[in-house]
Each structure stands twice: as structure tokens, then as C-alpha cells.
Design a protein around this motif. Structure first.
Motif, PDB file in Angstrom:
ATOM      1  N   ALA A  20      62.118 -16.164  65.814  1.00 46.04           N
ATOM      2  CA  ALA A  20      61.458 -17.446  66.043  1.00 46.04           C
ATOM      3  C   ALA A  20      60.558 -17.865  64.896  1.00 46.04           C
ATOM      4  N   ASN A  21      60.076 -16.930  64.103  1.00 47.88           N
ATOM      5  CA  ASN A  21      59.091 -17.230  63.070  1.00 47.88           C
ATOM      6  C   ASN A  21      59.651 -17.127  61.665  1.00 47.88           C
ATOM      7  N   ALA A  22      60.909 -17.436  61.498  1.00 46.29           N
ATOM      8  CA  ALA A  22      61.509 -17.477  60.171  1.00 46.29           C
ATOM      9  C   ALA A  22      61.760 -18.941  59.819  1.00 46.29           C
ATOM     10  N   VAL A  23      61.204 -19.357  58.680  1.00 46.06           N
ATOM     11  CA  VAL A  23      61.381 -20.728  58.211  1.00 46.06           C
ATOM     12  C   VAL A  23      62.043 -20.676  56.835  1.00 46.06           C
ATOM     13  N   TYR A  24      63.175 -21.349  56.702  1.00 42.12           N
ATOM     14  CA  TYR A  24      63.920 -21.375  55.446  1.00 42.12           C
ATOM     15  C   TYR A  24      63.745 -22.739  54.775  1.00 42.12           C
ATOM     16  N   LEU A  25      63.456 -22.721  53.483  1.00 42.25           N
ATOM     17  CA  LEU A  25      63.200 -23.939  52.722  1.00 42.25           C
ATOM     18  C   LEU A  25      64.232 -24.079  51.609  1.00 42.25           C
ATOM     19  N   TRP A  26      64.667 -25.314  51.369  1.00 41.15           N
ATOM     20  CA  TRP A  26      65.668 -25.564  50.315  1.00 41.15           C
ATOM     21  C   TRP A  26      65.329 -26.845  49.580  1.00 41.15           C
ATOM     22  N   ARG A  27      65.290 -26.734  48.240  1.00 38.97           N
ATOM     23  CA  ARG A  27      65.066 -27.885  47.373  1.00 38.97           C
ATOM     24  C   ARG A  27      66.332 -28.178  46.606  1.00 38.97           C
ATOM     25  N   ASP A  28      66.864 -29.371  46.794  1.00 40.81           N
ATOM     26  CA  ASP A  28      68.107 -29.794  46.141  1.00 40.81           C
ATOM     27  C   ASP A  28      67.943 -29.762  44.623  1.00 40.81           C
ATOM     28  N   GLY A  29      68.886 -29.117  43.957  1.00 41.58           N
ATOM     29  CA  GLY A  29      68.835 -29.038  42.499  1.00 41.58           C
ATOM     30  C   GLY A  29      69.931 -29.836  41.819  1.00 41.58           C
ATOM     31  N   ARG A  57      66.247 -12.308  52.964  1.00 45.51           N
ATOM     32  CA  ARG A  57      65.560 -12.386  54.257  1.00 45.51           C
ATOM     33  C   ARG A  57      64.195 -13.055  54.105  1.00 45.51           C
ATOM     34  N   ALA A  58      63.724 -13.608  55.217  1.00 42.03           N
ATOM     35  CA  ALA A  58      62.403 -14.230  55.226  1.00 42.03           C
ATOM     36  C   ALA A  58      61.328 -13.156  55.201  1.00 42.03           C
ATOM     37  N   ARG A  59      60.265 -13.408  54.445  1.00 43.03           N
ATOM     38  CA  ARG A  59      59.176 -12.438  54.277  1.00 43.03           C
ATOM     39  C   ARG A  59      57.840 -13.088  54.606  1.00 43.03           C
ATOM     40  N   ALA A  60      56.908 -12.274  55.057  1.00 40.67           N
ATOM     41  CA  ALA A  60      55.572 -12.758  55.369  1.00 40.67           C
ATOM     42  C   ALA A  60      54.622 -12.417  54.220  1.00 40.67           C
ATOM     43  N   GLY A  61      53.417 -12.986  54.280  1.00 42.72           N
ATOM     44  CA  GLY A  61      52.366 -12.625  53.338  1.00 42.72           C
ATOM     45  C   GLY A  61      52.538 -13.221  51.958  1.00 42.72           C
ATOM     46  N   ARG A  62      51.679 -12.739  51.052  1.00 43.47           N
ATOM     47  CA  ARG A  62      51.676 -13.264  49.691  1.00 43.47           C
ATOM     48  C   ARG A  62      52.982 -12.981  48.967  1.00 43.47           C
ATOM     49  N   THR A  63      53.586 -11.842  49.261  1.00 40.87           N
ATOM     50  CA  THR A  63      54.857 -11.525  48.611  1.00 40.87           C
ATOM     51  C   THR A  63      55.920 -12.553  48.976  1.00 40.87           C
ATOM     52  N   GLY A  64      56.000 -12.882  50.254  1.00 38.72           N
ATOM     53  CA  GLY A  64      56.962 -13.887  50.683  1.00 38.72           C
ATOM     54  C   GLY A  64      56.703 -15.228  50.045  1.00 38.72           C
ATOM     55  N   LEU A  65      55.417 -15.597  49.935  1.00 44.91           N
ATOM     56  CA  LEU A  65      55.067 -16.885  49.333  1.00 44.91           C
ATOM     57  C   LEU A  65      55.426 -16.913  47.853  1.00 44.91           C
ATOM     58  N   ASP A  66      55.101 -15.852  47.125  1.00 44.85           N
ATOM     59  CA  ASP A  66      55.378 -15.828  45.685  1.00 44.85           C
ATOM     60  C   ASP A  66      56.879 -15.905  45.406  1.00 44.85           C
ATOM     61  N   ILE A  67      57.665 -15.130  46.144  1.00 39.18           N
ATOM     62  CA  ILE A  67      59.114 -15.113  45.935  1.00 39.18           C
ATOM     63  C   ILE A  67      59.712 -16.475  46.279  1.00 39.18           C
ATOM     64  N   ARG A  95      49.965 -18.742  55.544  1.00 32.53           N
ATOM     65  CA  ARG A  95      48.621 -18.538  56.084  1.00 32.53           C
ATOM     66  C   ARG A  95      48.655 -18.399  57.592  1.00 32.53           C
ATOM     67  N   GLY A  96      49.625 -19.037  58.230  1.00 32.15           N
ATOM     68  CA  GLY A  96      49.753 -18.958  59.678  1.00 32.15           C
ATOM     69  C   GLY A  96      50.503 -17.731  60.160  1.00 32.15           C
ATOM     70  N   GLY A  97      50.885 -16.853  59.240  1.00 33.63           N
ATOM     71  CA  GLY A  97      51.544 -15.609  59.629  1.00 33.63           C
ATOM     72  C   GLY A  97      53.042 -15.699  59.776  1.00 33.63           C
ATOM     73  N   GLU A  98      53.630 -16.804  59.357  1.00 32.69           N
ATOM     74  CA  GLU A  98      55.076 -16.951  59.511  1.00 32.69           C
ATOM     75  C   GLU A  98      55.826 -16.432  58.290  1.00 32.69           C
ATOM     76  N   ARG A  99      57.083 -16.122  58.503  1.00 30.70           N
ATOM     77  CA  ARG A  99      57.932 -15.577  57.455  1.00 30.70           C
ATOM     78  C   ARG A  99      58.722 -16.704  56.824  1.00 30.70           C
ATOM     79  N   ILE A 100      58.826 -16.691  55.499  1.00 32.58           N
ATOM     80  CA  ILE A 100      59.467 -17.790  54.785  1.00 32.58           C
ATOM     81  C   ILE A 100      60.469 -17.251  53.770  1.00 32.58           C
ATOM     82  N   ALA A 101      61.405 -18.132  53.397  1.00 29.30           N
ATOM     83  CA  ALA A 101      62.403 -17.776  52.389  1.00 29.30           C
ATOM     84  C   ALA A 101      62.970 -19.063  51.812  1.00 29.30           C
ATOM     85  N   ALA A 102      63.495 -18.972  50.594  1.00 28.65           N
ATOM     86  CA  ALA A 102      64.244 -20.083  50.005  1.00 28.65           C
ATOM     87  C   ALA A 102      65.685 -19.922  50.467  1.00 28.65           C
ATOM     88  N   LEU A 103      66.180 -20.894  51.176  1.00 29.44           N
ATOM     89  CA  LEU A 103      67.493 -20.804  51.817  1.00 29.44           C
ATOM     90  C   LEU A 103      68.584 -20.457  50.805  1.00 29.44           C
TER      91      LEU A 103
END
Length: 295
Positions: free
Chosen positions: A86-95, A139-149, A126-134
Motif C-alpha cells: 500500500a505504501n509504494a509510490v512509483y514516479l516517472w518523468r517523460d524523457g 523496488r521502492a525504498r524508504a528513507g534518504r537512500t530511497g529519495l537520493d536514488i 518524510r511521511g515514511g512512504e517508499r518511493i522509486a522511479a518507475l
């Protein structure tokens, strides 16, 4: 390798990486301002309730393998918890080449898209959710490591269409796609249908340069296709084409809106001559149950 060659490579690397810190700094500034008016999305605990098994991916590592379940067959499996699904958010920027458009004194569409998504990633992290670039960071990661990647991929990654069409995501994930959505609505409809099949839901952030919507051109004007595949179009009196252009533009926008509605996705439109913070706030709010129609 000579010292001169080494220095040349270093200079090239520094130039290639230069946009990333600037975009990240802008994104962090916007995220900080938006965060003042919003609350964190984190909920007590991380929901360790078992959700389902999924196939093991390389990036999961050996420690994630559920050996008891894996022993029943020929494949490795991972136990996925409810929170992970439920807490995985994938982001994609068109290139795509068209995203490299930017009117004078305004950012390129791809850079504004990257900044908006990077700021959103910061808020989600900051809200504790896991993120990834689609399709680009695994896989989606939490924390500063997930944000930096994720941030680096959003700023510098290819943003290929295949990342949307072939991405491996957890079930019921949330997805944010930032693009100008100039591909045919049927193409985007097929892409969203595939994502919907996995139980995903999401938001489309449509990035528009003012010149695309307003068509302010007059006199002899040369129009070149971003990809360079077609010969340039030269109009002797560009203003004569304005009415027809705006009609076609409005029709395409209406078709994209209808496609998104049919797929059950939220569509937000953002012009690059408006503050990026308005789009980030709208995105953050749209990830909640309510959604906005225009950023």
C-alpha cells in the motif's frame, strides 16, 4: 590514460551531473514550503500484516527470500506485507524529445516535471512512504537512500516509454506519471490499462509550456519537430494558423482528459509559467482520497 584525458573525463562528468544538484535543491525548497501546509502521511506502525507472496527480484537480496515458500517450487519468493503493497509510490518523468521544450526564461518541460516529482518524493519520504522511479530504480525504498536514488533517476534518467509499458511493480501501488501526454490518447489508454491490471492507481501530471497552449507566434515562423525525424514546417503568417491550432490543441486535451477519466486516474495540468509549488501541493493532495482537477 593520460592526465589530460582524465581531466577531460572529469570535466565532462561534472558538466553531466551539474543539473542534478540544482534541480534537487529547488525540489527540496518547494517540498519544505509545501510541507508547512500539509501533515505527514505516516501512520502508526508499518503494517506487517502479510499481504501476498511475489517473485523474488535481484534487487531484493538473499535476506528477503522466504525459503519455506520457495522450497515448494523452482522459483524464489518474497513475503510482501500490507504496508509494502500500500505504501509504494512509483514516479516517472517523460524523457521524450518533446519534453526538452522551454519558452524563453522558463524551464524545460522535463526539468519542471523532474522538480515537481522530486519535491513530491521528498514529501512522501518524510511521511515514511517508499518511493522509486518507475522502471528505472527497481523496488521502492524508504528513507534518504530511497529519495537520493529516485531523485537522481528523475533528474538524469532516460524516462523511456518502456518504463511505463514494462515496469514490474507491486500490486495496488500508486503511480505518478509526468509528461506532456502528446502521444495519441489510445496509446496512453493502453499503457494505463496495463497498470490498472496490476491493481495500480495513479495521477497524470500534464506539463504544458505556455507557447504550446497559447500559440503566440506571428509572421514568418519555422517549426521543427523535436525528434528531427520530419522536415521543419515554415509558415509565412503563423497567426493565420492560430485558431485551427488552438482547436486541435483543445481537442487533444479533451481526449486525454476523457482517457484518464475512463481509466480512473486523476489528471492534473500544470503550465511552466506557474509556480511549481502549486503542482506539488496538488499532487500531494491527489494521493489522498480527494483529487483536484487542475494545478
Amino acid at each position: 590514460m593520460t592526465i589530460r584525458h582524465t581531466k577531460a573525463l572529469r570535466r565532462a562528468a561534472e558538466q553531466a551531473a551539474a543539473p542534478f544538484p540544482a534541480l534537487l535543491a529547488e525540489a527540496e525548497r518547494i517540498a519544505a514550503s509545501v510541507a508547512l501546509g500539509t501533515h505527514g502521511r505516516r501512520t502508526p506502525g508499518h503494517g506487517e500484516t502479510f499481504w501476498e507472496y511475489r517473485r523474488h527480484r535481484t534487487e531484493d537480496g538473499a535476506q528477503a527470500v522466504d525459503w519455506r515458500r520457495s522450497a515448494r517450487g523452482q522459483h524464489l519468493f518474497v513475503r510482501e506485507t500490507e504496508w509494502e503493497a500500500a505504501n509504494a509510490v512509483y514516479l516517472w518523468r517523460d524523457g521524450s524529445p518533446g519534453m526538452a521544450l522551454g519558452s524563453k526564461n522558463l524551464p524545460l518541460k522535463k526539468d519542471r516535471a523532474a522538480v515537481c516529482l522530486m519535491a513530491l518524493a521528498s514529501l512522501l519520504s518524510r511521511g515514511g512512504e517508499r518511493i522509486a522511479a518507475l522502471g528505472e530504480t527497481g523496488r521502492a525504498r524508504a528513507g534518504r537512500t530511497g529519495l537520493d536514488i529516485t531523485a537522481r533517476a528523475l533528474a538524469e534518467g532516460p524516462g523511456a516509454a518502456k518504463s511505463v509499458e514494462q515496469a514490474d511493480i507491486v500490486r495496488h501501488a500508486r503511480i505518478v506519471l509526468a509528461s506532456d501526454f502528446l502521444d495519441p490518447p489510445e496509446t496512453w489508454g493502453a499503457r494505463l490499462a496495463r497498470l490498472n491490471a496490476s491493481g495500480a492507481s495513479g495521477i497524470l501530471l500534464r506539463i504544458v509550456d505556455p507557447a504550446e497552449e497559447d500559440f503566440p507566434f506571428a509572421g514568418r515562423t519555422r517549426f521543427a519537430e523535436p525528434s528531427g525525424h520530419s522536415a521543419p514546417l515554415v509558415l509565412g503568417r503563423a497567426e493565420d494558423a492560430r485558431e485551427n491550432y488552438r482547436r486541435v490543441w483543445a481537442e487533444h486535451g479533451g481526449a486525454i482528459t476523457a482517457m484518464a477519466r475512463k481509466a480512473g486516474w486523476t489528471l492534473l495540468t500544470h503550465r511552466t509559467d506557474r509556480p511549481a509549488g502549486t503542482a506539488v501541493l496538488a499532487l500531494h493532495q491527489a494521493l489522498a482520497p480527494r483529487a483536484m482537477e487542475r494545478a
